[in-house]
Scaffold this motif. Structure first.
Motif, short mmCIF file in Angstrom:
data_model
loop_
_atom_site.label_atom_id
_atom_site.label_comp_id
_atom_site.label_asym_id
_atom_site.label_seq_id
_atom_site.Cartn_x
_atom_site.Cartn_y
_atom_site.Cartn_z
N ALA A 1 -4.01 7.67 2.77
CA ALA A 1 -3.68 8.91 3.50
C ALA A 1 -4.92 9.50 4.16
CB ALA A 1 -3.05 9.92 2.54
N GLU A 2 -6.06 9.48 3.46
CA GLU A 2 -7.29 10.01 4.03
C GLU A 2 -7.76 9.18 5.22
OE1 GLU A 2 -10.29 11.76 1.04
OE2 GLU A 2 -9.10 10.30 -0.10
N VAL A 3 -7.69 7.86 5.09
CA VAL A 3 -8.09 6.98 6.20
C VAL A 3 -7.22 7.28 7.41
CG1 VAL A 3 -8.26 4.59 6.98
CG2 VAL A 3 -8.98 5.18 4.67
N GLY B 1 -10.68 -10.07 2.88
CA GLY B 1 -11.60 -9.85 1.77
C GLY B 1 -12.64 -8.77 2.03
N ALA B 2 -12.41 -7.96 3.05
CA ALA B 2 -13.37 -6.91 3.40
C ALA B 2 -13.12 -5.61 2.64
CB ALA B 2 -13.31 -6.64 4.90
N VAL B 3 -11.91 -5.46 2.10
CA VAL B 3 -11.53 -4.24 1.39
C VAL B 3 -10.74 -4.62 0.15
CG1 VAL B 3 -10.01 -2.21 1.56
CG2 VAL B 3 -11.51 -2.77 3.44
N THR B 4 -10.92 -3.87 -0.92
CA THR B 4 -10.10 -4.02 -2.12
C THR B 4 -9.23 -2.78 -2.26
OG1 THR B 4 -11.76 -3.03 -3.56
CG2 THR B 4 -11.81 -5.44 -3.32
N THR B 5 -8.17 -2.90 -3.01
CA THR B 5 -7.25 -1.77 -3.18
C THR B 5 -6.77 -1.68 -4.61
OG1 THR B 5 -5.22 -0.74 -2.38
CG2 THR B 5 -5.23 -3.13 -2.51
N ARG B 6 -6.41 -0.45 -5.00
CA ARG B 6 -5.80 -0.20 -6.30
C ARG B 6 -5.11 1.16 -6.24
NH1 ARG B 6 -8.28 3.67 -8.97
NH2 ARG B 6 -10.42 4.16 -8.54
N LEU B 7 -4.16 1.36 -7.14
CA LEU B 7 -3.55 2.68 -7.26
C LEU B 7 -4.50 3.58 -8.02
CD1 LEU B 7 0.18 1.88 -8.06
CD2 LEU B 7 -0.71 3.00 -6.03
N THR C 1 -2.11 2.49 9.95
CA THR C 1 -3.25 2.41 9.02
C THR C 1 -3.01 1.33 7.98
OG1 THR C 1 -3.70 4.76 9.36
CG2 THR C 1 -4.65 3.74 7.41
N LYS C 2 -1.80 1.27 7.44
CA LYS C 2 -1.48 0.25 6.43
C LYS C 2 -1.58 -1.16 6.98
CE LYS C 2 1.57 3.15 3.62
NZ LYS C 2 2.94 3.31 3.11
N LEU D 1 0.84 -1.19 0.00
CA LEU D 1 0.00 0.00 0.00
C LEU D 1 0.88 1.24 0.00
CD1 LEU D 1 -2.51 -1.09 2.79
CD2 LEU D 1 -3.05 -0.84 0.36
N THR D 2 0.48 2.24 -0.79
CA THR D 2 1.11 3.55 -0.74
C THR D 2 0.10 4.51 -0.14
OG1 THR D 2 0.30 4.28 -2.89
CG2 THR D 2 2.38 3.03 -2.87
N LEU D 3 0.53 5.72 0.16
CA LEU D 3 -0.41 6.70 0.68
C LEU D 3 -1.49 7.04 -0.35
CD1 LEU D 3 1.98 9.12 2.62
CD2 LEU D 3 0.40 7.42 3.55
N GLN D 4 -1.16 6.88 -1.64
CA GLN D 4 -2.12 7.18 -2.69
C GLN D 4 -3.04 6.00 -3.03
OE1 GLN D 4 1.27 7.35 -3.29
NE2 GLN D 4 1.63 9.54 -3.08
#
Length: 119
Positions: A69-71, A93-99, A82-83, A34-37
């Motif tokens: 970053a917002e979270v 499987g509760a959250v998905t992520t992408r840049l 946070t990360k 995960l990145t801040l973005q």
């Protein structure tokens, strides 16, 4: 002096007196990249009442695509905490992520930096 167990420890200036490592169970490295973005969004596969309160707050914040970053800012927690906690949600499987799709071009950033240095 003892504090009643049903009331959290709070310092009027510092906020809740809960150390970050206690939220992550001592973990310092997230399992997901995960990145801040990075944008995170809830999948709706997990009920917030079945998980820890901080994870539940994160799920609430991630109803719509939100950056790491917002979270972190909304929860008043360091980015690494946070990360780590978001990684838990990703693993479950509760959250998905992408840049984000609109990452700035390196040339634009260099031009901006050059312009700022000229000031």
């Amino acid at each position: 002096m003892s504090v009643p167990p049903d009331k959290p420890w709070v310092d009027s200036e510092a906020g809740p007196l809960l150390r970050p490592y206690s939220l992550t169970n001592g973990r310092t490295k997230p399992t997901a990249t995960l990145t801040l973005q990075s944008m995170v969004r809830s999948t709706g596969r997990m009920a917030p009442d079945r998980i820890e309160p901080m994870h539940a707050k994160m799920l609430e914040l991630c109803r719509y695509a939100t950056s790491v970053a917002e979270v972190s800012a909304h929860l008043h927690q360091p980015a690494v905490v946070t990360k780590v906690l978001l990684s838990d949600l990703i693993d479950w499987g509760a959250v998905t992520t992408r840049l984000p799709d609109d990452l700035p071009d390196l040339g634009q950033l260099e031009a901006l930096l050059h312009g700022l240095q000229q000031l």
